[in-house]
Design a protein around this motif. Structure first.
Motif, mmCIF file in Angstrom:
data_model
loop_
_atom_site.group_PDB
_atom_site.id
_atom_site.type_symbol
_atom_site.label_atom_id
_atom_site.label_comp_id
_atom_site.label_asym_id
_atom_site.label_seq_id
_atom_site.Cartn_x
_atom_site.Cartn_y
_atom_site.Cartn_z
ATOM 1 N N ALA A 11 -4.113 -31.983 31.184
ATOM 2 C CA ALA A 11 -5.114 -30.924 31.327
ATOM 3 C C ALA A 11 -4.512 -29.665 31.947
ATOM 4 C CB ALA A 11 -6.275 -31.423 32.184
ATOM 5 N N ALA A 12 -3.563 -29.860 32.860
ATOM 6 C CA ALA A 12 -2.989 -28.697 33.537
ATOM 7 C C ALA A 12 -1.765 -28.178 32.803
ATOM 8 C CB ALA A 12 -2.625 -29.072 34.971
ATOM 9 N N GLY A 13 -1.341 -28.896 31.780
ATOM 10 C CA GLY A 13 -0.168 -28.472 31.029
ATOM 11 C C GLY A 13 1.133 -28.582 31.812
ATOM 12 N N VAL A 14 1.227 -29.605 32.627
ATOM 13 C CA VAL A 14 2.462 -29.825 33.386
ATOM 14 C C VAL A 14 2.866 -31.293 33.279
ATOM 15 C CG1 VAL A 14 1.934 -27.982 35.044
ATOM 16 C CG2 VAL A 14 1.232 -30.345 35.522
ATOM 17 N N SER A 15 3.940 -31.666 33.938
ATOM 18 C CA SER A 15 4.361 -33.064 33.891
ATOM 19 C C SER A 15 3.710 -33.857 35.021
ATOM 20 C CB SER A 15 5.874 -33.149 34.030
ATOM 21 O OG SER A 15 6.224 -32.852 35.358
ATOM 22 N N THR A 16 3.775 -35.151 34.883
ATOM 23 C CA THR A 16 3.196 -36.003 35.930
ATOM 24 C C THR A 16 3.938 -35.810 37.256
ATOM 25 O OG1 THR A 16 4.643 -37.854 35.392
ATOM 26 C CG2 THR A 16 2.514 -37.763 34.272
ATOM 27 N N ALA A 40 -7.464 -28.692 37.580
ATOM 28 C CA ALA A 40 -7.569 -29.803 36.634
ATOM 29 C C ALA A 40 -8.124 -31.042 37.339
ATOM 30 C CB ALA A 40 -6.200 -30.095 36.032
ATOM 31 N N MET A 41 -7.606 -31.284 38.537
ATOM 32 C CA MET A 41 -8.079 -32.447 39.303
ATOM 33 C C MET A 41 -9.583 -32.352 39.539
ATOM 34 S SD MET A 41 -5.235 -32.935 42.257
ATOM 35 C CE MET A 41 -3.593 -33.559 41.923
ATOM 36 N N ARG A 42 -9.984 -31.188 39.959
ATOM 37 C CA ARG A 42 -11.396 -30.995 40.281
ATOM 38 C C ARG A 42 -12.250 -31.223 39.045
ATOM 39 N NH1 ARG A 42 -11.061 -26.018 42.105
ATOM 40 N NH2 ARG A 42 -9.726 -26.793 43.792
ATOM 41 N N GLU A 43 -11.833 -30.592 37.938
ATOM 42 C CA GLU A 43 -12.631 -30.704 36.720
ATOM 43 C C GLU A 43 -12.742 -32.138 36.234
ATOM 44 O OE1 GLU A 43 -11.087 -27.907 33.859
ATOM 45 O OE2 GLU A 43 -11.438 -26.287 35.329
ATOM 46 N N LEU A 44 -11.648 -32.862 36.347
ATOM 47 C CA LEU A 44 -11.663 -34.232 35.834
ATOM 48 C C LEU A 44 -12.222 -35.222 36.859
ATOM 49 C CD1 LEU A 44 -8.151 -34.254 34.142
ATOM 50 C CD2 LEU A 44 -10.361 -34.039 33.021
ATOM 51 N N GLY A 45 -12.447 -34.758 38.071
ATOM 52 C CA GLY A 45 -12.891 -35.677 39.117
ATOM 53 C C GLY A 45 -11.819 -36.697 39.454
#
Lengths: 340, 340
Positions: A11-16, A40-45
DNA sequence: ACTTTTTATGCAACCGGTTACATTAATCTA
DNA sequence: TAGATTAATGTAACCGGTTGCATAAAAAGT
C-alpha cells in the motif's frame, strides 16, 4: 486474515524492510517515507503481530513473577500482591508485560516454573528465595538467563537479589520499645531456619546489646503464623513467673492474636505492655489499639526488583546486583506509653 | 545456539516433521520412532522453543486478566487477587499462562489493554465490567476474539460474563436480620450507578417486601468505601430520631468503621443492633465481635471465568455464556441476638 | 563533471516450529 | 500375489516479522 507488514508495504509502495524500520523507529528512514508508511498503516488498521516479532528477535517482552502461595493463607497475606503491583507499575511503561505463575498450582518438584525458562516463554524471572534450587540456578547462569531473587539467599549463592533490611527491622523495633522504657523485651518470630528470621533476631539482639540488655532465652520464641498462634504464645508468656513487658512480633496476625490474650488478662496496652509488629499490612490499623509496625515497602520492593531485572535483560553484566531496602517504624497505639 | 528441532531430527535420523509430531503426540507415529526421538531429545537436552511454536500456530497459550486498581486502595482489597489466584489455578494445569495488566498503570484512554488484543499477545482476556467500551467490544466480537467479563454488564451488551448473585446477597443478608428480629433495617452501599449495587439494593427491597416491611428512604444510604466513611455514616444514623436497629453494609471496611461508632455510643452489638456485611475478606474476622458477612467465593469466580474463557478459546461459539454464582451467609457475632 | 562518501531503501535469508501434500512402507482383499 | 487400502514418514511451504548485505540515490569532495 489479519493485515500484515506485506500489505502495508504494498500500500505504501515500499519494501517490508522499510515498514519494519518504521515500526522500530530506525533513524535511517526519511520523514516522507515514514509518513507514507504510517498513513498506510492507519488506513489498513495495521497492528504488528507480536508473536512474529518475538519470533524474529527471540524475546517476548514478558517477565514472570513466580510465587509460592498456599491456598489457605493466600488471602491473609498481601505480600506478593503488593510486590506484583510494583513490578507491573515499573515494567508496563517500558513495554514489558507481567506473567504470574504460582509454583504450587504446578505441583511437581518445586521447579515447574523452570519450564518458563527452558521454553523461552519469558525474558526473565523474579522469584522468591524459597524456590531457589542449585541445579536450576546453575543452568540459568550458564545460559545467562536474567533472574532476580526476592529475599536474601544463603551466601553460597551469588545472584541478583533484593530484600528488605531485616536486621534493621529487628533493630529499630526493639530499640523503639527500649526507648519507651520497656524493660523485658521478648521476640517472637517465624522459623529461624529462614535466613530473614535469623536476621531479624540478629537485629533484636544487636539493639539489646547496644543498650546494655542481656538476652534472655525465655523471651525468644519461634513459630506461629496465625491469630490463634499469637493467642497461645501470649498465654505461654503469661505462665512464666516474670512475663515480658514488651514484645516484638514479626507477623501482624500473630500480634493480633496476642492482643486478644492480653486484653483477656486485663493487662493495659500500651501502659503495662508494649507491642511492635512487622509488615504493615492493612490489618495493623484495624485493632484497638492500632499496632505499631515496621513498614516494609513492598511496592517499592517490586519496583526495585523489576528495575534490577530489566537492567539485566537490557545489558547483561557479570557482576551481580544486590539491594537491601530500608524500613521505617510506624508508631501507633500499642507502644506509646503515656509516661513512667 | 539452542538445540532445535533440526538437531533432534538429525540425531534421531528422522525428519523435522516427525519430531514435531512426537512433540504434539500425534498418533501417527510408531512407538519405536517415538522412542528414538525422545531419546535424542533427552540426550541433546532439547526444549521446544515456545516462541516459534506460538508463531507457527498463531496462539500464545497466554490469557490476560485486566484489572483496574488504584494505588491507595489496592491493598485493602483482595478482590482481584483472589480472582487471579482462581484463574491461575484453573488454567495452569491446562497449559495456559496468566498475564496481569493493570489498566491504571497504562493510563491512556482506559482501553490501553486493548493492545493485547490488537497485537495478538494473548489468546483471550478476562476483564472487569468497568473497562467495557462499546467500540472495543464490537471489534473484539468481529474478530471472534475470546473474552469474559467479570461483573454483570448493562443489558445492552450480549457477551460472556460472570458475576456473583448480588441480588441474592442483598436478599439473604436482609432476611437474616429480619429473622433475627431486627425491625428497622438499613442498607448502606456504594454508588448505585453501579449495576451490582442496584442489584444488591433490589435484593434488600425484595427481602423487606417478602416479610411485609415498608422500605424507608431514611434507612437507605449510598457512598463510602473506607473505615472512616463507615464511622461517619453510622453517626448520621444516630442523629436520626429513630435510628436503625439492623444494617446491611456492602463493604467490610465500612462496617468496620461503623462498629467503632456504635461502640462509642455504648450500644450493644448484637443485642441492640445487628450488622451484616458483604465480601468475606479477612478483616471480617478481626473485629470484636466478628462481622457476619456474605461470603462471595472469588476463588471460584476466577475458576469459572477461566473455564468460560478456555471453552471459548477452544471451541468458539456464537451463543454467549453467562453465569451468576450463589453466595452464602457466614453467621458471626454481629447478628446473633441472644434473645428477644 | 567525476569520484568518493554518506544516506536511504530493497532483496532475501532467517528465526524454529507446524502441517498440507507427496511418497513410501505395511497391511488387507480377493 | 497383484492391486487396493491404510499407516508412517518425508518434503517443503508457511507463519510475519527482522536484519545483513547489496544497491541505488543523494551529498560531499576535488
Amino acid at each position: 486474515m489479519g493485515v500484515t507488514i506485506k500489505d502495508v508495504a504494498k500500500a505504501a509502495g515500499v519494501s517490508t524492510a522499510t515498514v519494519s524500520r518504521v515500526l522500530n523507529n530506525s533513524n535511517l528512514i526519511t520523514p516522507q517515507t515514514t509518513e507514507k508508511v504510517r498513513n498506510a498503516m492507519r488506513e489498513l488498521g495495521y497492528f504488528p503481530n507480536n508473536i512474529a516479532r518475538s519470533f524474529a528477535n527471540q524475546n517476548t517482552y514478558i517477565i514472570a513473577l513466580v510465587v509460592d502461595i498456599e491456598e489457605p493463607t493466600a488471602f491473609n497475606n498481601p505480600y506478593f500482591y503488593q510486590i506484583q503491583y510494583g513490578i507491573e507499575k515499573y515494567i508496563c511503561p517500558k513495554g514489558y508485560y507481567l506473567m504470574i505463575v504460582n509454583e504450587n498450582t504446578l505441583n511437581h518438584n518445586g521447579t515447574a516454573f523452570s519450564k518458563l525458562f527452558f521454553e523461552k516463554r519469558v525474558d526473565g524471572l523474579i522469584l522468591p528465595v524459597s524456590l531457589l534450587h542449585k541445579n536450576l540456578v546453575k543452568k540459568m547462569e550458564e545460559q545467562k538467563f536474567p533472574f532476580v531473587i526476592i529475599g536474601e539467599p544463603e551466601n553460597s549463592y551469588d545472584t541478583n537479589w533484593i530484600d528488605i533490611n531485616n536486621k534493621m527491622a529487628g533493630e529499630i523495633s526493639t530499640t523503639h520499645l527500649i526507648e519507651n522504657q520497656y524493660k523485658r523485651i521478648a521476640f517472637v518470630s517465624g522459623s529461624r531456619k529462614d535466613l530473614f528470621n535469623k536476621n531479624r533476631l540478629d537485629g533484636y539482639l544487636t539493639a539489646l546489646a547496644k543498650h546494655g540488655f542481656q538476652p534472655n532465652p525465655d523471651l525468644i520464641k519461634e513459630g506461629g503464623f496465625s491469630k490463634e498462634d499469637g493467642y497461645s504464645i501470649m498465654n505461654e508468656f503469661f505462665k512464666q513467673n516474670n512475663p515480658p513487658d514488651g514484645i516484638v512480633f514479626t507477623d501482624n496476625l500473630v500480634a493480633f492474636g496476642a492482643l486478644s490474650a492480653i486484653k483477656e488478662h486485663g493487662i493495659k496496652i500500651p501502659d503495662d505492655i508494649g507491642l511492635v509488629s512487622f509488615d504493615n499490612f492493612p490489618v495493623a490499623e484495624l485493632s484497638d489499639p492500632q499496632i505499631t509496625t515496621v513498614d516494609i515497602d513492598l511496592l517499592d520492593l517490586g519496583i526495585q526488583a523489576a528495575s534490577m531485572l530489566l537492567k539485566e535483560i537490557q545489558l547483561p553484566s557479570t557482576t551481580k546486583q544486590q539491594s537491601l531496602l530500608s524500613v521505617r517504624l510506624i508508631k501507633r497505639g500499642t507502644s506509646k506509653r503515656s509516661q513512667r
